[in-house]
Write an enzyme that holds these catalytic residues in place. Structure first.
Site, PDB file in Angstrom:
ATOM      1  CG  ASN A   1      -2.115  -0.764   1.124  1.00 25.60           C
ATOM      2  OD1 ASN A   1      -2.149  -1.782   0.450  1.00 25.60           O
ATOM      3  ND2 ASN A   1      -3.155  -0.295   1.776  1.00 25.60           N
ATOM      4  NE  ARG A   2      -0.380   5.780  -4.428  1.00 25.17           N
ATOM      5  CZ  ARG A   2       0.542   5.851  -5.381  1.00 25.17           C
ATOM      6  NH1 ARG A   2       1.786   6.141  -5.063  1.00 25.17           N
ATOM      7  NH2 ARG A   2       0.217   5.636  -6.627  1.00 25.17           N
TER       8      ARG A   2
END
Ligand code: CTP
Ligand code: CA
Length: 227
Positions: free
Chosen positions: A34-35
């Site tokens: 994920n960011r």
């Protein structure tokens, strides 16, 4: 409104914070992630420690230094993050800020997957454990459980669902539309969702948002002690 905790209102209490992304390996050189910069989670761990709590920060891979005065456990995958959080129980407070990968690769390859010229490999995914929901329904559930909701659509409705489904006392709802600059940015606009309703916070530096959450936690615990 109380904007910052004064003194050390969390002295004698223990807290667990998750932060950063998780990395789910595909093969020795590739992963799904994920960011997340970890900035908000690390700031919350630091603010809780400054308020006197004994903090365990379970962090996925980030490029931030370990916050001072905090015990940091470094993990890579969601499974490892859950194990580290459970190992840190019991605790009085838990705040789940990590952007946990929702899926991992069902069968991680211990060899590098080669391009064959026949197109991409099929990647079967398996769902990761929900760490917040696991701890929100745990038999050693911390007295105060707080999560985030990262949404691009239907922010409040989704946050309320997460509040109920995950067994949380509060959800900090975050609009993560790309135009908002929250992911990786220095600021955050939070809507605090509890069973009592919604509290809209102004746009704050992530450190200021962390202090405000810490003040909210201290007030919540003080209110409970007094009743
Ligand atoms: N969370 C978690 N473990 C997961 C997924 C999410 O602990 N496997 C936590 C996050 O740290 C956050 C909250 O749950 O505090 C909400 O995360 P979010 O990604 O917004 O929600 P999901 O439940 O994963 O649902 P979706 O991504 O589909 O919106
Ligand atoms: Ca998710």
């Amino acid at each position: 409104a109380i904007l910052a905790p004064s003194g050390r209102p969390l002295e004698g209490l223990t807290a667990i914070v998750t932060s950063g992304p998780t990395h789910e390996p595909i093969d020795p050189v590739r992963y799904i992630a994920n960011r997340s910069s970890g900035r908000q989670g690390h700031a919350i761990a630091a603010a809780l420690a400054e308020a006197g709590a004994l903090v365990t920060l379970v962090s996925g891979p980030v490029s931030l230094p370990d916050p001072k005065g905090v015990l940091v456990v470094h993990v890579e995958t969601a499974a490892d993050m859950l194990a580290a959080v459970e190992a840190a129980l019991p605790a009085d407070i838990a705040v789940f800020v990590a952007a946990v990968a929702d899926w991992r690769v069902a069968a991680e390859s211990d060899r590098k997957i080669k391009k064959t010229g026949d197109g991409p490999p099929p990647l079967a995914l398996a769902e990761n454990p929900d760490i917040l929901a696991t701890i929100g329904h745990h038999d050693q559930r911390p007295g105060l459980v707080v999560g985030f909701a990262a949404e691009t659509d239907d922010l409040l409705a989704n946050a309320r669902k997460k509040l109920a489904n995950k067994g949380a006392d509060a959800i900090l709802a975050n609009d993560v539309s790309p135009s908002g600059g929250v992911m990786g940015g220095a600021e955050n606009t939070i809507r605090l969702v509890t069973a009592d309703g919604v509290e809209d916070w102004p746009k704050l530096a992530k450190e200021a948002a962390a202090k405000r959450l810490t003040a909210w936690i201290a007030a919540k615990l003080a209110g409970r002690a007094g009743t």
